[in-house]
Scaffold this motif. Structure first.
Motif, PDB file in Angstrom:
ATOM      1  N   PRO A 379       0.805  -1.225   0.000  1.00  0.00           N
ATOM      2  CA  PRO A 379       0.000   0.000   0.000  1.00  0.00           C
ATOM      3  C   PRO A 379       0.834   1.269   0.000  1.00  0.00           C
ATOM      4  CG  PRO A 379      -0.849  -1.589   1.597  1.00  0.00           C
ATOM      5  CD  PRO A 379       0.467  -2.122   1.124  1.00  0.00           C
ATOM      6  N   GLU A 380       2.017   1.218   0.611  1.00  0.00           N
ATOM      7  CA  GLU A 380       2.824   2.435   0.679  1.00  0.00           C
ATOM      8  C   GLU A 380       3.342   2.872  -0.698  1.00  0.00           C
ATOM      9  OE1 GLU A 380       5.425  -1.128   1.297  1.00  0.00           O
ATOM     10  OE2 GLU A 380       3.479  -0.411   2.028  1.00  0.00           O
ATOM     11  N   ALA A 467     -21.406  12.253 -21.264  1.00  0.00           N
ATOM     12  CA  ALA A 467     -21.323  11.043 -20.435  1.00  0.00           C
ATOM     13  C   ALA A 467     -19.863  10.603 -20.348  1.00  0.00           C
ATOM     14  CB  ALA A 467     -22.184   9.940 -21.028  1.00  0.00           C
ATOM     15  N   HIS A 468     -19.473  10.111 -19.172  1.00  0.00           N
ATOM     16  CA  HIS A 468     -18.050   9.858 -18.932  1.00  0.00           C
ATOM     17  C   HIS A 468     -17.909   8.691 -17.963  1.00  0.00           C
ATOM     18  CE1 HIS A 468     -13.870  10.845 -19.165  1.00  0.00           C
ATOM     19  NE2 HIS A 468     -13.754  11.185 -17.885  1.00  0.00           N
ATOM     20  N   ALA A 469     -16.764   8.074 -18.019  1.00  0.00           N
ATOM     21  CA  ALA A 469     -16.399   7.010 -17.072  1.00  0.00           C
ATOM     22  C   ALA A 469     -14.998   7.306 -16.563  1.00  0.00           C
ATOM     23  CB  ALA A 469     -16.454   5.641 -17.747  1.00  0.00           C
ATOM     24  N   TRP A 470     -14.830   7.226 -15.265  1.00  0.00           N
ATOM     25  CA  TRP A 470     -13.523   7.425 -14.654  1.00  0.00           C
ATOM     26  C   TRP A 470     -13.311   6.363 -13.586  1.00  0.00           C
ATOM     27  CZ3 TRP A 470     -17.695  10.615 -14.178  1.00  0.00           C
ATOM     28  CH2 TRP A 470     -18.225  10.828 -12.909  1.00  0.00           C
ATOM     29  N   THR A 471     -12.180   6.370 -12.937  1.00  0.00           N
ATOM     30  CA  THR A 471     -11.881   5.345 -11.938  1.00  0.00           C
ATOM     31  C   THR A 471     -11.684   5.986 -10.576  1.00  0.00           C
ATOM     32  OG1 THR A 471      -9.503   5.472 -12.351  1.00  0.00           O
ATOM     33  CG2 THR A 471     -10.756   3.870 -13.644  1.00  0.00           C
ATOM     34  N   GLU A 472     -11.881   5.161  -9.563  1.00  0.00           N
ATOM     35  CA  GLU A 472     -11.500   5.487  -8.199  1.00  0.00           C
ATOM     36  C   GLU A 472     -10.565   4.396  -7.701  1.00  0.00           C
ATOM     37  OE1 GLU A 472     -15.125   8.131  -6.249  1.00  0.00           O
ATOM     38  OE2 GLU A 472     -15.110   5.963  -5.951  1.00  0.00           O
ATOM     39  N   VAL A 473      -9.462   4.792  -7.120  1.00  0.00           N
ATOM     40  CA  VAL A 473      -8.520   3.836  -6.527  1.00  0.00           C
ATOM     41  C   VAL A 473      -8.461   4.102  -5.033  1.00  0.00           C
ATOM     42  CG1 VAL A 473      -7.187   3.637  -8.651  1.00  0.00           C
ATOM     43  CG2 VAL A 473      -6.519   5.324  -6.942  1.00  0.00           C
ATOM     44  N   TRP A 474      -8.212   3.043  -4.296  1.00  0.00           N
ATOM     45  CA  TRP A 474      -8.124   3.203  -2.847  1.00  0.00           C
ATOM     46  C   TRP A 474      -6.659   3.342  -2.451  1.00  0.00           C
ATOM     47  CZ3 TRP A 474      -5.703   0.760   1.211  1.00  0.00           C
ATOM     48  CH2 TRP A 474      -6.113   1.160   2.502  1.00  0.00           C
ATOM     49  N   LEU A 475      -6.363   4.409  -1.700  1.00  0.00           N
ATOM     50  CA  LEU A 475      -5.016   4.662  -1.206  1.00  0.00           C
ATOM     51  C   LEU A 475      -5.055   4.744   0.305  1.00  0.00           C
ATOM     52  CD1 LEU A 475      -3.824   7.408  -3.740  1.00  0.00           C
ATOM     53  CD2 LEU A 475      -3.460   4.932  -3.849  1.00  0.00           C
ATOM     54  N   GLN A 476      -4.101   4.106   0.928  1.00  0.00           N
ATOM     55  CA  GLN A 476      -4.063   4.064   2.392  1.00  0.00           C
ATOM     56  C   GLN A 476      -3.906   5.478   2.951  1.00  0.00           C
ATOM     57  OE1 GLN A 476      -1.387   1.166   3.913  1.00  0.00           O
ATOM     58  NE2 GLN A 476      -1.752   1.651   6.057  1.00  0.00           N
ATOM     59  N   GLY A 477      -4.747   5.772   3.957  1.00  0.00           N
ATOM     60  CA  GLY A 477      -4.733   7.082   4.578  1.00  0.00           C
ATOM     61  C   GLY A 477      -5.516   8.142   3.825  1.00  0.00           C
ATOM     62  N   GLN A 478      -5.977   7.831   2.618  1.00  0.00           N
ATOM     63  CA  GLN A 478      -6.743   8.787   1.831  1.00  0.00           C
ATOM     64  C   GLN A 478      -8.136   8.298   1.474  1.00  0.00           C
ATOM     65  OE1 GLN A 478      -4.523  10.695  -1.460  1.00  0.00           O
ATOM     66  NE2 GLN A 478      -2.708   9.575  -0.770  1.00  0.00           N
ATOM     67  N   GLY A 479      -8.350   6.987   1.494  1.00  0.00           N
ATOM     68  CA  GLY A 479      -9.625   6.429   1.077  1.00  0.00           C
ATOM     69  C   GLY A 479      -9.714   6.357  -0.440  1.00  0.00           C
TER      70      GLY A 479
END
Length: 676
Positions: A379-380, A467-479
């Motif tokens: 994760p770091e 219309a659009h598509a994007w991503t969300e990534v999970w980062l430790q300490g940030q959500g």
């Protein structure tokens, strides 16, 4: 053309009136043609043309067998098309065909009245599909046409012109307009009027609850409006305008769908939305899409105020309604530009966002392992891995296109290594798969990004092509952190008004080409913005005149705490006032337009008082003859005056003005009654 006009003018009145009614029905059906099956339009057009030919030729109408056969065919085709004979679409289809079939038995005035009112009912069904300004204008034309035919049917004697019937119909509509306005403003709005239960899985043009690679690219061809937004303060930068829609987390190799957890509902992640800074207030007018979700700016923390329904935010930061949004809706909300959401530390539920189908996209997974070896796992190191993937998109020769071709089985492999081109969903899907291959939780978010300002009314217009598509990534300490990989491939798509222009074909393309060849691009854009601003006003002041705005109207009239009782009192008072004004106007009109009859009645009463018995409806000539027979020379002045009164009505060229006759009446010496 002149021959056609002469032919129509020579037709008997009954044939002329029938052809006019058929033309009005054809217009009613034409308005509905976009919402009924092709075979329904074909049958209806064939029946109307058949009936018109029979009318022109004066041929007899077909027997009941023909109507029965057409009815059976219609029922069978309707059931085959919709798998039911009830419901909105099937019901409207049957109504349209039955309206046409009824013209085949149009023999008497009673049949015509049935056709009239069936036509009025068919007009109402248009509002099930659209309540736009164009629809309202088309329906108004059809309404006036039906009213003209109805007025004409109530004048059975002679050959009254259609223009005269149209004037009477128009005056009737104008006289009814004040009452319609009062009812529109004050009649209680307890629920959406124009709506029927629909299939929640069958939305209108726009985003759906799943995403197959290549699906959103088709929306780039759609110039229709999805949202209109008005910001209460400064407009945020374009690269911060993201309207959040469905969140897709489960991938089966070809399609992204909402989350299907392998770890049980107890391990689903909560939204855990945290906001900071000053909120940004905004108002959204959302076009109907038959889906139970709202498109709001990311970071909207408090429930939007949607009339007539409750809303809730799910675990993926998406706002949902109790019912599908099948009609245009306006709501207000507040968004926080600075926000964070999702867990801050590793939890079991994040495993759902690492799952990939086996044996798909092997080269992408190899690329993921290569990047992990280069920048380090864990994760770091996740921020460095995300940045490395974005750098690869910027420098690897990737392009943004509406037509990347048909992707095969391994969509991510083809994007990263073969085609290196795609629309936003190709890029977002390939990026999310790469992230999961590097053990970074990722998911797809769909919605709308950007838009354009309408220079006429200042509203921010968001179209389906946005219309659009994007991503969300999970980062430790940030959500969960938004990462839009399309911006790395084509920064202009996110940071400015740059959009790919879809090729326009068909009627729309031809019309646009003619306009742009005739006028400048700036003038064409100005014309479009003006038309959209007019439509927006229609949406704001007519379609979105809700319960709350009714009560606001009462507050402006001085009611401190208005209720439905006050609304009913005001409506009843205004309707009573309108009735009194109508009665007063009727009395005034009678006095202004029938003075001749009043003067004749005064003379008749004077003769009865003098002892002469005359019929109540006797004309002036008959009264003059009775006066001469009863009084002889003594009654000659009265008889002469009566003849002048008759000439005033029936011989206008040589008539004495009515005012002079009224003055002469007061100067007459009426004979005394004969004494026995």
């Amino acid at each position: 053309m002149n021959r056609l006009i002469d032919t129509l003018s020579a037709l008997p009145r009954e044939a002329r009136d029938t052809l006019f009614l058929l033309a009005v029905i054809a217009w009613v059906v034409l308005l509905q043609s976009a919402h009924i099956p092709w075979w329904c339009s074909g049958i209806t057009a064939g029946v109307l043309v058949w009936r018109a030919v029979l009318t022109v030729r004066g041929a007899p109408l077909p027997g009941w067998i023909w109507r029965a056969v057409l009815l059976v065919v219609t029922l069978g085709a309707t059931f085959f098309t919709f798998r039911t004979l009830v419901g909105r679409d099937a019901g409207v289809t049957l109504i349209v065909v039955l309206l046409a079939l009824k013209t085949l038995e149009l023999r008497a005035r009673r049949d015509a009245f049935v056709v009239f009112f069936l036509g009025f009912f068919t007009l109402l069904t248009h509002f099930f599909y659209s309540q736009s300004l164009v629809t309202a204008a088309g329906i108004l034309i059809a309404l006036l046409g039906l009213l003209t035919a109805l007025v004409n049917a109530h004048m059975p004697v002679g050959r009254p012109s259609l223009a005269r019937s149209a004037r009477i119909a128009g005056s009737m509509a104008l006289m009814g307009a004040p009452i319609m306005l009062v009812l529109f403003l004050l009649f209680p709005r307890l629920a959406p009027l124009w709506g029927t239960p629909g299939d929640p899985e069958t939305g209108r043009s726009g985003l759906s609850g799943q995403m197959r690679v290549g699906q959103i690219a088709r929306l780039a061809l759609d110039e229709s409006i999805a949202l209109r937004v008005r910001f209460n303060g400064p407009t945020p930068p374009q690269d911060r305008i993201y309207f959040r829609g469905p969140v897709l987390s489960t991938f089966d190799g070809r399609e992204w769908r909402p989350l299907e957890s392998d770890f049980g509902l107890g391990n689903r992640l909560s939204a855990d939305l945290q906001v900071a800074g000053e909120p940004l207030g905004y108002e959204v007018t959302m076009e109907p899409h038959d889906r139970p979700w709202l498109f709001v700016l990311e970071g909207t923390a408090t429930p939007p105020e949607v009339p007539g329904t409750r809303v809730r935010m799910n675990d993926e930061l998406q706002w949902l309604t109790q019912r599908p949004m099948g009609s245009l809706v306006r709501f207000t909300a507040q968004a926080y530009p600075e926000f964070r959401h999702g867990p801050q530390q590793l939890v079991l539920g994040l495993q759902d966002f690492l799952t990939l189908p086996p044996s798909y996209n092997p080269r992408t997974l190899q690329l993921a392992q290569q990047l992990r070896r280069q920048y380090g796992p864990g994760p770091e190191n996740a921020p460095r891995l995300v940045q490395a993937a974005l750098d690869l998109l910027r420098t690897g020769g990737y392009s943004y296109t509406l037509d990347p071709g048909v992707y095969g089985r391994d969509t991510a492999d083809e994007f990263w290594f073969d085609r290196k081109s795609g629309f936003c969903e190709h890029i977002a899907s390939s990026f999310a798969i790469l992230m999961r291959g590097m053990d970074i939780p990722a998911r797809i978010v769909t919605g709308y990004q950007g838009g354009e300002v309408n220079a006429v009314d200042g509203f921010w217009t968001v179209r389906q092509r946005d219309a659009h598509a994007w991503t969300e990534v999970w980062l430790q300490g940030q959500g969960w952190v938004r990462v839009d990989p399309t911006g790395a491939v084509m920064p202009g798509r996110i940071g400015s008004f740059d959009r790919l222009a879809a090729p326009q074909t068909g009627v729309a393309g031809a019309l646009t080409g003619v306009l742009r060849n005739t006028f400048s691009d700036a003038l064409v854009n100005r014309m479009r913005q003006t038309w959209e601003a007019v439509n927006n006003r229609w949406n704001q002041w007519v379609l979105n005149y809700t319960q709350g705005r009714q009560l606001d109207l009462l507050r402006s009239l001085g009611f401190e705490s208005p209720s439905w009782t006050d609304l009913a009192k005001v409506m009843a008072g205004l309707l009573a006032l309108a009735s009194l004004l109508g009665a007063a106007w009727t009395l005034w009109e009678r006095q202004q337009h029938e003075p001749w009859l009043r003067l004749l009645e005064r003379a008749r009463r004077q003769l009865v008082k003098a002892g002469l018995s005359v019929p109540p409806q006797a004309p002036p000539r008959t009264l003059a003859a009775a006066v001469r027979a009863h009084w002889g020379e003594a009654g000659e002045p009265v008889a002469a005056w009566l003849l002048r009164l008759e000439a005033q009505r029936y011989s206008p060229g040589a008539a004495t003005p009515l005012r002079d006759l009224s003055r002469a009446y007061r100067q007459l010496a009426w004979p005394a009654p004969n004494r026995p």
